[in-house]
Motif scaffolding. Structure first.
Motif, PDB file in Angstrom:
ATOM      1  N   LYS A  12       0.868  -1.174   0.000  1.00  0.00           N
ATOM      2  CA  LYS A  12       0.000   0.000   0.000  1.00  0.00           C
ATOM      3  C   LYS A  12       0.908   1.228   0.000  1.00  0.00           C
ATOM      4  CE  LYS A  12      -3.361   2.188   3.065  1.00  0.00           C
ATOM      5  NZ  LYS A  12      -4.133   2.047   4.302  1.00  0.00           N
ATOM      6  N   CYS A  13       0.649   2.191  -0.892  1.00  0.00           N
ATOM      7  CA  CYS A  13       1.542   3.346  -0.993  1.00  0.00           C
ATOM      8  C   CYS A  13       1.504   4.180   0.290  1.00  0.00           C
ATOM      9  CB  CYS A  13       1.166   4.214  -2.193  1.00  0.00           C
ATOM     10  SG  CYS A  13       2.154   5.720  -2.270  1.00  0.00           S
ATOM     11  N   PRO A  14       2.681   4.455   0.900  1.00  0.00           N
ATOM     12  CA  PRO A  14       2.699   5.260   2.127  1.00  0.00           C
ATOM     13  C   PRO A  14       2.327   6.721   1.875  1.00  0.00           C
ATOM     14  CG  PRO A  14       4.926   4.696   1.434  1.00  0.00           C
ATOM     15  CD  PRO A  14       3.995   3.980   0.495  1.00  0.00           C
ATOM     16  N   ALA A  15       2.344   7.157   0.603  1.00  0.00           N
ATOM     17  CA  ALA A  15       2.024   8.559   0.308  1.00  0.00           C
ATOM     18  C   ALA A  15       0.559   8.746  -0.072  1.00  0.00           C
ATOM     19  CB  ALA A  15       2.932   9.082  -0.801  1.00  0.00           C
ATOM     20  N   CYS A  16       0.062   7.964  -1.049  1.00  0.00           N
ATOM     21  CA  CYS A  16      -1.307   8.186  -1.540  1.00  0.00           C
ATOM     22  C   CYS A  16      -2.266   7.083  -1.122  1.00  0.00           C
ATOM     23  CB  CYS A  16      -1.322   8.355  -3.057  1.00  0.00           C
ATOM     24  SG  CYS A  16      -0.995   6.837  -3.962  1.00  0.00           S
ATOM     25  N   SER A  17      -1.748   6.058  -0.433  1.00  0.00           N
ATOM     26  CA  SER A  17      -2.560   4.972   0.117  1.00  0.00           C
ATOM     27  C   SER A  17      -3.227   4.066  -0.930  1.00  0.00           C
ATOM     28  CB  SER A  17      -3.645   5.498   1.068  1.00  0.00           C
ATOM     29  OG  SER A  17      -3.044   6.177   2.134  1.00  0.00           O
ATOM     30  N   VAL A  18      -2.844   4.198  -2.199  1.00  0.00           N
ATOM     31  CA  VAL A  18      -3.426   3.323  -3.209  1.00  0.00           C
ATOM     32  C   VAL A  18      -2.989   1.880  -2.939  1.00  0.00           C
ATOM     33  CG1 VAL A  18      -1.573   3.531  -4.932  1.00  0.00           C
ATOM     34  CG2 VAL A  18      -3.895   3.060  -5.688  1.00  0.00           C
ATOM     35  N   GLU A  19      -3.907   0.945  -3.115  1.00  0.00           N
ATOM     36  CA  GLU A  19      -3.599  -0.473  -2.867  1.00  0.00           C
ATOM     37  C   GLU A  19      -3.178  -1.148  -4.168  1.00  0.00           C
ATOM     38  OE1 GLU A  19      -4.090  -2.192   0.128  1.00  0.00           O
ATOM     39  OE2 GLU A  19      -5.437  -0.908   1.291  1.00  0.00           O
ATOM     40  N   ILE A  43       8.510   2.594  -4.827  1.00  0.00           N
ATOM     41  CA  ILE A  43       8.114   3.395  -5.991  1.00  0.00           C
ATOM     42  C   ILE A  43       6.609   3.259  -6.187  1.00  0.00           C
ATOM     43  CG2 ILE A  43       8.424   3.743  -8.475  1.00  0.00           C
ATOM     44  CD1 ILE A  43      11.084   2.107  -8.134  1.00  0.00           C
ATOM     45  N   CYS A  44       5.912   4.393  -6.325  1.00  0.00           N
ATOM     46  CA  CYS A  44       4.473   4.336  -6.585  1.00  0.00           C
ATOM     47  C   CYS A  44       4.175   4.954  -7.947  1.00  0.00           C
ATOM     48  CB  CYS A  44       3.694   5.072  -5.508  1.00  0.00           C
ATOM     49  SG  CYS A  44       1.924   5.150  -5.852  1.00  0.00           S
ATOM     50  N   PRO A  45       3.679   4.157  -8.913  1.00  0.00           N
ATOM     51  CA  PRO A  45       3.382   4.685 -10.241  1.00  0.00           C
ATOM     52  C   PRO A  45       2.147   5.597 -10.224  1.00  0.00           C
ATOM     53  CG  PRO A  45       2.719   2.383 -10.105  1.00  0.00           C
ATOM     54  CD  PRO A  45       3.379   2.721  -8.790  1.00  0.00           C
ATOM     55  N   GLU A  46       1.353   5.474  -9.165  1.00  0.00           N
ATOM     56  CA  GLU A  46       0.107   6.244  -9.077  1.00  0.00           C
ATOM     57  C   GLU A  46       0.380   7.729  -8.768  1.00  0.00           C
ATOM     58  OE1 GLU A  46      -2.496   4.568  -9.897  1.00  0.00           O
ATOM     59  OE2 GLU A  46      -4.072   6.060  -9.524  1.00  0.00           O
ATOM     60  N   CYS A  47       1.213   7.976  -7.722  1.00  0.00           N
ATOM     61  CA  CYS A  47       1.437   9.372  -7.303  1.00  0.00           C
ATOM     62  C   CYS A  47       2.878   9.825  -7.519  1.00  0.00           C
ATOM     63  CB  CYS A  47       1.063   9.535  -5.831  1.00  0.00           C
ATOM     64  SG  CYS A  47       2.170   8.680  -4.695  1.00  0.00           S
ATOM     65  N   GLY A  48       3.747   8.924  -7.985  1.00  0.00           N
ATOM     66  CA  GLY A  48       5.128   9.307  -8.249  1.00  0.00           C
ATOM     67  C   GLY A  48       6.031   9.275  -7.027  1.00  0.00           C
ATOM     68  N   PHE A  49       5.509   8.776  -5.882  1.00  0.00           N
ATOM     69  CA  PHE A  49       6.314   8.699  -4.662  1.00  0.00           C
ATOM     70  C   PHE A  49       7.500   7.758  -4.872  1.00  0.00           C
ATOM     71  CE2 PHE A  49       7.230   6.485  -0.624  1.00  0.00           C
ATOM     72  CZ  PHE A  49       7.519   7.563   0.189  1.00  0.00           C
ATOM     73  N   LYS A  50       8.678   8.199  -4.407  1.00  0.00           N
ATOM     74  CA  LYS A  50       9.856   7.350  -4.488  1.00  0.00           C
ATOM     75  C   LYS A  50      10.694   7.618  -3.248  1.00  0.00           C
ATOM     76  CE  LYS A  50      13.653   6.169  -7.616  1.00  0.00           C
ATOM     77  NZ  LYS A  50      14.808   6.366  -6.716  1.00  0.00           N
TER      78      LYS A  50
HETATM   79 ZN   LIG Z   1       1.277   6.631  -4.213  1.00  0.00          ZN
END
Ligand SMILES: [Zn+2]
Length: 193
Positions: A12-19, A43-50
């Motif tokens: 689960k993305c720690p930034a945008c919480s997308v599963e 790395i989150c492709p949804e919000c760009g978090f890295k």
């Molecule tokens: Zn994210």
């Protein structure tokens, strides 16, 4: 350096919480004369978090590493954990741990590249003539060091002993108690009155 194991997980993305989209990549590296470190990248492709960090799997004492940067030192391996303060006093640059600071495994040239990027960002932030002049000066110094011209001092202080400059030329010092108290750790500390 051998890459021992590579583990990938969907988290689960720690930034945008997308599963089901963000990826956590864990790499276990064996660094000669230091030990095993775990390098993690999210790395989150949804919000760009890295975000990247390194954790030394063998606990070491708090230590201060000092290395002269010169043409022979550019390939020296550097382990910087999230809790380390990195200083090049001749350039007037100090990077302290914070919530956004990253751990990384690189070499001296890689550290200079990171500083170069940081100074370039600062150049865009401050537009007064004095700051611009200072930043351009620092950039020029970094570029000379990367070419192997001149010398400077690389200092890494880690209150948790998770960082290292892996070279016989590096000097290792204990961190005195009073200096240890002043070092930032990247964690929020609450004063207990
Ligand atoms: Zn994210």
């Amino acid at each position: 350096m051998n890459e021992d194991t590579l583990t990938e997980m969907i988290i689960k993305c720690p930034a945008c919480s997308v599963e089901g989209k963000a990826k956590s990549i864990m790499k276990e590296l064996e660094i000669p004369h230091f030990g095993k470190v775990l390098e993690t990248t999210i790395i989150c492709p949804e919000c760009g978090f890295k975000h990247s960090d390194v954790i030394a799997l063998e606990q070491n004492d708090p230590a201060k590493y000092v290395l002269e940067i010169n043409e022979n030192a550019l390939t020296v391996r550097v382990v910087r954990s999230q809790s380390a303060t990195v200083t090049i006093p001749e350039l007037g640059i100090k990077v302290e741990p914070g919530p956004k600071s990253e751990g990384y495994v690189t070499n001296v040239e890689g550290v200079l590249n990171r500083f170069e990027d940081a100074v370039k960002k600062a150049l865009n932030l401050f537009d007064d003539t004095e700051s611009q002049k200072n930043a351009k000066n620092t950039l020029a110094q970094i570029q000379e060091l990367k070419k192997g011209n001149g010398t400077a001092t690389l200092i890494i202080q880690d209150p948790f002993g998770q960082s290292n400059i892996v070279s016989d030329s590096a000097e290792i010092f204990e961190i005195p108690e009073e200096e240890l108290r002043d070092l930032k750790t990247g964690f929020t500390t609450i004063e207990d009155n």
